[in-house]
Design an enzyme around this catalytic site. Structure first.
Site, PDB file in Angstrom:
ATOM      1  N   CYS A 122      34.204 -20.127  28.896  1.00  0.00           N
ATOM      2  CA  CYS A 122      33.964 -18.733  29.259  1.00  0.00           C
ATOM      3  C   CYS A 122      34.206 -17.745  28.125  1.00  0.00           C
ATOM      4  CB  CYS A 122      34.732 -18.382  30.519  1.00  0.00           C
ATOM      5  SG  CYS A 122      33.970 -19.135  31.979  1.00  0.00           S
ATOM      6  N   ASP A 123      34.159 -16.465  28.471  1.00  0.00           N
ATOM      7  CA  ASP A 123      33.849 -15.383  27.549  1.00  0.00           C
ATOM      8  C   ASP A 123      34.636 -15.356  26.245  1.00  0.00           C
ATOM      9  OD1 ASP A 123      32.460 -14.826  29.861  1.00  0.00           O
ATOM     10  OD2 ASP A 123      32.717 -12.683  29.688  1.00  0.00           O
ATOM     11  N   LYS A 124      35.959 -15.383  26.293  1.00  0.00           N
ATOM     12  CA  LYS A 124      36.750 -15.259  25.069  1.00  0.00           C
ATOM     13  C   LYS A 124      37.265 -16.600  24.576  1.00  0.00           C
ATOM     14  CE  LYS A 124      35.966 -11.034  25.575  1.00  0.00           C
ATOM     15  NZ  LYS A 124      35.219 -11.263  26.829  1.00  0.00           N
ATOM     16  N   CYS A 195      29.233 -18.234  34.655  1.00  0.00           N
ATOM     17  CA  CYS A 195      28.298 -17.485  35.515  1.00  0.00           C
ATOM     18  C   CYS A 195      26.851 -17.704  35.087  1.00  0.00           C
ATOM     19  CB  CYS A 195      28.657 -16.009  35.520  1.00  0.00           C
ATOM     20  SG  CYS A 195      30.238 -15.674  36.326  1.00  0.00           S
ATOM     21  N   GLU A 491      35.288  -4.113  28.991  1.00  0.00           N
ATOM     22  CA  GLU A 491      33.888  -4.208  29.372  1.00  0.00           C
ATOM     23  C   GLU A 491      33.571  -3.146  30.421  1.00  0.00           C
ATOM     24  OE1 GLU A 491      33.111  -8.167  30.698  1.00  0.00           O
ATOM     25  OE2 GLU A 491      32.824  -8.930  28.668  1.00  0.00           O
ATOM     26  N   SER A 517      29.783  -6.143  29.588  1.00  0.00           N
ATOM     27  CA  SER A 517      29.695  -7.516  30.049  1.00  0.00           C
ATOM     28  C   SER A 517      28.326  -8.073  29.702  1.00  0.00           C
ATOM     29  CB  SER A 517      29.895  -7.556  31.560  1.00  0.00           C
ATOM     30  OG  SER A 517      29.423  -8.768  32.098  1.00  0.00           O
TER      31      SER A 517
END
Length: 616
Positions: A122-124, A195, A491, A517
């Site tokens: 995921c993101d980070k 996601c 975000e 985001s």
């Protein structure tokens, strides 16, 4: 010939104590000449993209051991941006990237590991591990947890695809019934995995593939699909080969800085622009390039954005396609194949499999490959069954999507747009640039001029949007939300989602020194640099000032005279210790976040820490 790093702790009489401790972890005499390979996992029950990773580290470790290495697992933290969003938790998301990078460095250097397999998603987490890998420069392979299946539900007698953003928009739309909002919420995120749209997590996992640090299929093969297991098995075997190539054959081509070189970074950014990836990828690629000591800047991104077309359009830019559809169309290598035929890629790069780009495309581009196993892998599809288990289904599409005229991935001739999915804008309050995801901007608002509505926090802006204080034609400005000013560069998915829910998605612009985001679409311009807290001109904008945005000409302007801007700057400086800080914001900032803010640079530098403040 380089010496195994692990020999520092496994050889010599004076390391008897270290060996005694290694023995207590299960090592024996026969292990002390083998490479010690760190399996860097990020399992957590807080994050759907990581909830299925618990046993996958063991899967990799078993292959490392079977291939002649010693595997040692450890875990990093992982923040779920969606759960942290819309409240003070989002202040911690971007700073967690540096903590992840540091924690990997700490563990690997403290224990003298020879190589790594990074299990991210995921993101980070992927960016943090990427930064650590390029900082350490020891052999590494990335294998991510994979994308979530798209949500699906029946609305108005039609089956539609859904994701997290749909749940947020419908939940805030007063015209949507409670029953429908609840139905969408329960359907939006059906499985484990990152996601389902081209949000930050999936964008970054695609980019590690383009950088050459992960295997073909890594960016798009669903988390739930049985085929994904093979990526983990292969990673365990391959990392031992790479490690021995470097330490026993002095082959520096096995090192990440020689794989993810400047040419590879340019290819990755080209891919990002072509697929309309998250604007956060700009932040993370800039940060990773600094760790690799590569001269890759906003200027390079700007040049690429002016010549690369948009060849792929995925949620949130359209609800027609999600990552499962990108995979069916050939995944990352399907897009890279079209870019290569358009002459837009550096071909003299290699990946962790040791293949050049032309060799990789010959084998894995579905439009040219003769390998039936590859075609079968790209037919891996969703099952539509709620689950948190990896590799839990083996459904396949009946056919591949190789329609480059009207399919998910397009050829240059049939591009969605001759302009790419990301653009860098410059102007008198974004002297060092800002970023817009053009893939999500309606053609009708590529040029937009309107009066500013200025807010000094995301919370204040959200209250105004939901309270009807933002109207058609306004330019919402949210400042003091940059890396230093937030701190943490929140975000802004809630403000953009709420603009849509209020019917203003194509009628307003939003500008911020914060970030967005990967789920954001609309005329949303972020990463304004310098940020307000660093003396950026965005701090001088007042309600009613006219702002002109011109995406085709890469321009963003505050329509004030230089004299007026200078006068406002002088007045700001006259505030003394309060200069370049919000006037009325009440926000509790912890010591940990203040420590982050004290070293944070603006977004045009990747929001990395300012080494000059530490004498670096």
């Amino acid at each position: 010939m380089p010496k195994y790093r692990s020999a520092t702790t496994t050889h010599g009489r004076n390391m008897a104590g270290a060996r005694a401790l290694w023995r207590a972890t299960g090592m024996t005499d026969s292990d002390f000449g083998k490479p010690i390979i760190a399996v860097v996992n990020s399992f957590t029950q807080f994050v759907p993209g990581h909830v299925h990773l618990r046993d996958l580290g063991k899967l990799v470790a078993e292959q490392i051991e079977a291939s002649g290495g010693v595997a040692k697992e450890f875990n990093t933290i992982a923040v779920d941006d969606g759960i942290a969003m819309g409240h003070g938790g989002m202040l911690y998301s971007l700073p967690s990237r540096e903590l992840i990078a540091d924690s990997v460095e700490y563990m690997v250097n403290a224990h003298c590991a020879d190589a790594m397999v990074c299990i991210s998603n995921c993101d980070k987490i992927t960016p943090g591990m990427l930064m650590a890998s390029l900082r350490l420069n020891i052999p590494v392979i990335f294998v991510s947890g994979g994308p979530m299946e798209a949500g699906k539900t029946k609305l108005s007698d039609q089956i539609i695809k859904l994701d997290l953003v749909d749940a947020m928009i419908q939940g805030a739309d007063p015209k949507v019934s409670d029953d429908q909002s609840n139905q969408v919420e329960r359907s939006a995120c059906p499985t484990c995995g990152s996601c389902s749209g081209m949000f930050t997590a999936n964008s970054m996992n695609c980019l590690t593939e383009a950088l050459g640090l992960s295997q073909p299929g890594n960016g798009s093969l669903l988390a739930t699909h049985a085929d994904r297991k093979q990526l983990f098995l292969n990673a365990g075997k391959r990392i031992v080969e790479l490690t021995k190539r470097y330490y026993e054959q002095n082959d520096e081509s096995a090192l990440p800085r020689n794989i993810a070189n400047k040419a590879a970074f340019e290819n990755a950014m080209t891919l990002d622009i072509a697929m309309g990836g998250s604007t956060n990828t700009v932040l993370h690629l800039l940060a990773a390039a600094q760790e690799a000591e590569i001269d890759f800047t906003m200027s390079d991104i700007d040049k690429l954005s002016r010549k690369v077309p948009q060849l792929c359009k995925v949620a949130p830019s359209t609800q027609k396609y999600h990552m499962e559809d990108v995979h069916r169309a050939g995944g990352v290598l399907g897009i890279l194949g079209e870019l290569d035929r358009a002459g837009l890629l550096n071909r003299n790069v290699k990946n962790v499999l040791g293949l050049t780009l032309p060799q990789t495309l010959e084998q894995y581009d579905i439009t040219v490959t003769q390998d039936e196993a590859v075609k079968k892998m790209f037919r891996a599809g969703p099952a539509g069954i709620r689950t948190t288990q990896a590799f839990s289904q083996d459904c396949r599409w009946d056919s591949l999507d190789d329609d480059r005229a009207a399919g998910c991935i397009r050829s240059l001739e049939y591009a969605y747009s001759k302009d790419g999915g990301l653009a860098v804008l410059y102007g008198n309050f974004a002297e060092n640039g800002c970023i817009v995801k053009t893939a999500g901007v309606d053609d009708s608002i590529l040029k937009f001029t309107g009066p500013a509505k200025v807010y000094e926090s995301q919370d204040e802006a959200v209250e105004a949007i939901l309270g009807g204080k933002v109207v058609e034609g306004d330019v919402v400005v949210i400042r003091y939300e940059g890396p230093k000013g937030g701190p943490g560069m929140q975000e802004m998915l809630y403000p953009t989602s709420f603009l849509k829910s209020m019917g203003l998605g194509k009628a307003c612009a939003l500008i911020t020194d914060g970030r967005f985001s990967g789920g954001t679409s609309g005329l949303s311009i972020g990463h304004v640099s310098p940020e307000a807290a660093s003396g950026g001109t965005i701090a001088l904008i007042e309600d009613g000032d006219t702002i002109a945005i011109d995406i085709p000409n890469r321009s963003i302007q505050l329509q004030l005279s230089e004299a007026e801007i200078a006068a406002r700057r002088e007045a700001q400086e006259a505030r003394g210790d309060k200069a370049w800080t919000p006037k009325n914001r009440q926000r509790q900032v912890s010591f940990a976040l203040r420590a982050y803010a004290s070293l944070a640079t603006s977004a045009d530098k990747g929001a990395v820490r300012d080494k000059s403040k530490l004498g670096g």
